[in-house]
Design a protein around this motif. Structure first.
Motif, PDB file in Angstrom:
ATOM      1  N   LYS A 159       0.816  -1.221   0.000  1.00  0.00           N
ATOM      2  CA  LYS A 159       0.000   0.000   0.000  1.00  0.00           C
ATOM      3  C   LYS A 159       0.844   1.264   0.000  1.00  0.00           C
ATOM      4  O   LYS A 159       0.586   2.193  -0.775  1.00  0.00           O
ATOM      5  N   LYS A 187       2.364   1.324  -3.693  1.00  0.00           N
ATOM      6  CA  LYS A 187       1.153   2.082  -4.038  1.00  0.00           C
ATOM      7  C   LYS A 187       0.125   1.242  -4.788  1.00  0.00           C
ATOM      8  O   LYS A 187      -0.431   1.658  -5.800  1.00  0.00           O
ATOM      9  N   LYS A 188      -0.124   0.038  -4.293  1.00  0.00           N
ATOM     10  CA  LYS A 188      -1.121  -0.824  -4.930  1.00  0.00           C
ATOM     11  C   LYS A 188      -1.675  -1.815  -3.925  1.00  0.00           C
ATOM     12  O   LYS A 188      -1.171  -1.962  -2.812  1.00  0.00           O
ATOM     13  N   GLY A 223      -3.875  -0.771  -8.897  1.00  0.00           N
ATOM     14  CA  GLY A 223      -3.082   0.429  -8.637  1.00  0.00           C
ATOM     15  C   GLY A 223      -3.848   1.667  -9.052  1.00  0.00           C
ATOM     16  O   GLY A 223      -5.037   1.611  -9.383  1.00  0.00           O
ATOM     17  N   LYS A 224      -3.173   2.807  -9.037  1.00  0.00           N
ATOM     18  CA  LYS A 224      -3.825   4.063  -9.405  1.00  0.00           C
ATOM     19  C   LYS A 224      -4.241   4.085 -10.872  1.00  0.00           C
ATOM     20  O   LYS A 224      -5.270   4.650 -11.237  1.00  0.00           O
ATOM     21  N   GLU A 225      -3.414   3.496 -11.723  1.00  0.00           N
ATOM     22  CA  GLU A 225      -3.669   3.566 -13.162  1.00  0.00           C
ATOM     23  C   GLU A 225      -4.148   2.251 -13.764  1.00  0.00           C
ATOM     24  O   GLU A 225      -4.608   2.227 -14.905  1.00  0.00           O
ATOM     25  N   ARG A 257     -11.812  -1.720  -7.260  1.00  0.00           N
ATOM     26  CA  ARG A 257     -11.530  -0.293  -7.490  1.00  0.00           C
ATOM     27  C   ARG A 257     -12.791   0.538  -7.614  1.00  0.00           C
ATOM     28  O   ARG A 257     -12.903   1.622  -7.027  1.00  0.00           O
TER      29      ARG A 257
END
Length: 220
Positions: free
Chosen positions: A94, A98-99, A124-126, A137
């Motif tokens: 996390k 970042k995932k 993830g973000k993308e 998500r």
């Protein structure tokens, strides 16, 4: 006790106390294991009955839904449970990478047999891998009637593990305040489906009921 002649002046009180102590310890050492075994069997029986009730309700939900979907056999519907990786690894994923990684888990009376030991999807973000990642998500239900026509950002290794699944639905399970997804339930079938608008809506309703049933009775 001396007045009732149970003890006399020559009686060693200290020895009697020691003997009573030993008897008490021996009794506790004998009784407690027996009690533990009894309680274990009692709770084991309760768990067994509970799992049977969960499996029975699952079968009823899918039997009704299977007729609405036009499935040849409702037992073609299989359930998988994916949960975010927690603990130190989860924190590392996390805050450092970042995932989030959603891992296939086995839940008694809910999960059906899978032909591979493990299956994971990253979010993830993308990028969100698979429909499992999308439901995590987006906090929403996803349905694909023909999984073979879409990629969903999965790798070849993941595709190999998924195998010949043709129909797939995913639904998120939330925490108490509905702010966080604690698991994603995937319901799949090797049979591809051709649903009209009404059938698809009925299936969404069935998924919602099934998710609510799991959320209420199963600790994920």
């Amino acid at each position: 006790m001396q007045e009732t002649q149970i003890l006399n002046e020559n009686t060693n009180i200290s020895e009697i106390q020691v003997y009573c102590f030993i008897v008490g310890i021996s009794w506790a050492g004998l009784w407690l294991p027996i009690k533990h075994v009894y309680q274990s069997k009692k709770y084991s029986k309760k768990d067994e009955v509970f799992n049977e009730l969960v499996a029975y309700n699952k079968n009823n939900i899918f039997e009704i839904a299977g007729r609405d979907l036009g499935l040849l056999n409702h037992k073609l519907l299989c359930t998988r449970v994916f949960k975010p990786v927690n603990g130190i690894e989860g924190l590392w994923l996390k805050y450092i990478r970042k995932k989030c990684v959603l891992k296939l888990c086995n839940v008694d009376s809910i999960s059906d047999e899978f032909h591979h030991k493990s299956l994971k999807f990253e979010v993830g973000k993308e990028l969100a891998q698979g429909m499992v990642g999308l439901s995590y998500r987006d906090h929403s239900i996803h349905i694909d009637l023909d999984l073979t026509t879409n990629n969903y950002n999965i790798t070849e290794a993941q595709r190999t593990k998924i195998g010949n699944i043709g129909f797939l639905s995913t639904v998120p399970i939330f925490n108490k305040d509905q702010s966080k997804v604690v698991a994603v339930i995937a319901v799949d079938s090797v049979q591809k489906l051709d649903l009209n608008v009404i059938q698809k809506r009925k299936w969404e309703d069935s998924l919602t009921r099934y998710a609510a049933f799991i959320d209420k009775h199963i600790k994920l």
